[in-house]
Write a protein that holds these residues in place. Structure first.
Motif, PDB file in Angstrom:
ATOM      1  N   MET A 119       7.472  -6.643  89.687  1.00 30.85           N
ATOM      2  CA  MET A 119       8.610  -5.743  89.854  1.00 30.85           C
ATOM      3  C   MET A 119       8.538  -4.995  91.183  1.00 30.85           C
ATOM      4  O   MET A 119       9.549  -4.819  91.860  1.00 30.85           O
ATOM      5  N   MET A 120       7.327  -4.571  91.572  1.00 34.68           N
ATOM      6  CA  MET A 120       7.159  -3.883  92.851  1.00 34.68           C
ATOM      7  C   MET A 120       7.521  -4.808  94.001  1.00 34.68           C
ATOM      8  O   MET A 120       8.212  -4.419  94.943  1.00 34.68           O
ATOM      9  N   LEU A 121       7.075  -6.065  93.928  1.00 32.20           N
ATOM     10  CA  LEU A 121       7.375  -7.022  94.995  1.00 32.20           C
ATOM     11  C   LEU A 121       8.868  -7.315  95.069  1.00 32.20           C
ATOM     12  O   LEU A 121       9.423  -7.463  96.161  1.00 32.20           O
ATOM     13  N   LYS A 122       9.523  -7.355  93.920  1.00 32.00           N
ATOM     14  CA  LYS A 122      10.974  -7.571  93.925  1.00 32.00           C
ATOM     15  C   LYS A 122      11.681  -6.385  94.578  1.00 32.00           C
ATOM     16  O   LYS A 122      12.597  -6.560  95.384  1.00 32.00           O
ATOM     17  N   GLU A 123      11.234  -5.196  94.253  1.00 29.36           N
ATOM     18  CA  GLU A 123      11.862  -3.995  94.810  1.00 29.36           C
ATOM     19  C   GLU A 123      11.600  -3.867  96.313  1.00 29.36           C
ATOM     20  O   GLU A 123      12.509  -3.577  97.081  1.00 29.36           O
ATOM     21  N   GLU A 124      10.375  -4.097  96.727  1.00 28.28           N
ATOM     22  CA  GLU A 124       9.997  -3.889  98.130  1.00 28.28           C
ATOM     23  C   GLU A 124      10.401  -5.047  99.046  1.00 28.28           C
ATOM     24  O   GLU A 124      10.773  -4.831 100.186  1.00 28.28           O
ATOM     25  N   TYR A 125      10.269  -6.280  98.548  1.00 25.80           N
ATOM     26  CA  TYR A 125      10.474  -7.452  99.398  1.00 25.80           C
ATOM     27  C   TYR A 125      11.671  -8.303  98.986  1.00 25.80           C
ATOM     28  O   TYR A 125      11.962  -9.298  99.637  1.00 25.80           O
ATOM     29  N   HIS A 126      12.310  -7.950  97.889  1.00 25.71           N
ATOM     30  CA  HIS A 126      13.489  -8.667  97.403  1.00 25.71           C
ATOM     31  C   HIS A 126      13.185 -10.149  97.144  1.00 25.71           C
ATOM     32  O   HIS A 126      13.956 -11.028  97.518  1.00 25.71           O
ATOM     33  N   VAL A 127      12.025 -10.393  96.527  1.00 23.42           N
ATOM     34  CA  VAL A 127      11.631 -11.749  96.157  1.00 23.42           C
ATOM     35  C   VAL A 127      11.285 -11.785  94.680  1.00 23.42           C
ATOM     36  O   VAL A 127      10.770 -10.807  94.127  1.00 23.42           O
TER      37      VAL A 127
END
Length: 81
Positions: free
Chosen positions: A44-52
């Motif tokens: 979830m953090m990676l989706k929020e920060e990097y949009h992946v």
């Protein structure tokens, strides 16, 4: 510098592991915090920060933070100027 930010974001999620000991070479699945909930939180953090979107396959195919960065973040960041 983006790799350093990536490591810092992961380190900020830790509560049992010494944050200063986290490096690109860290085998993240051996962290004291690693469990299914941490995996979901990291995705979830990676989706929020990097949009992946990070899949279970991404976690399965990687072992260190650098490998995870290369798999999910580097291709996305390559398009940034």
């Amino acid at each position: 510098m983006e790799k350093n930010r990536f490591v810092q974001l992961v380190a900020d999620m830790l509560y049992r592991t010494n944050r200063e000991s986290v490096r690109l070479e860290t085998p993240y699945k051996s962290l004291k915090e690693w469990n299914f909930l941490f995996e979901v939180s990291l995705a979830m953090m990676l989706k929020e920060e990097y949009h992946v979107e990070v899949t279970p396959e991404d976690f399965y195919a990687t072992g260190t933070l650098e490998e995870l960065f290369q798999r999910v973040c580097a291709p996305h960041l390559a398009g940034k100027n």
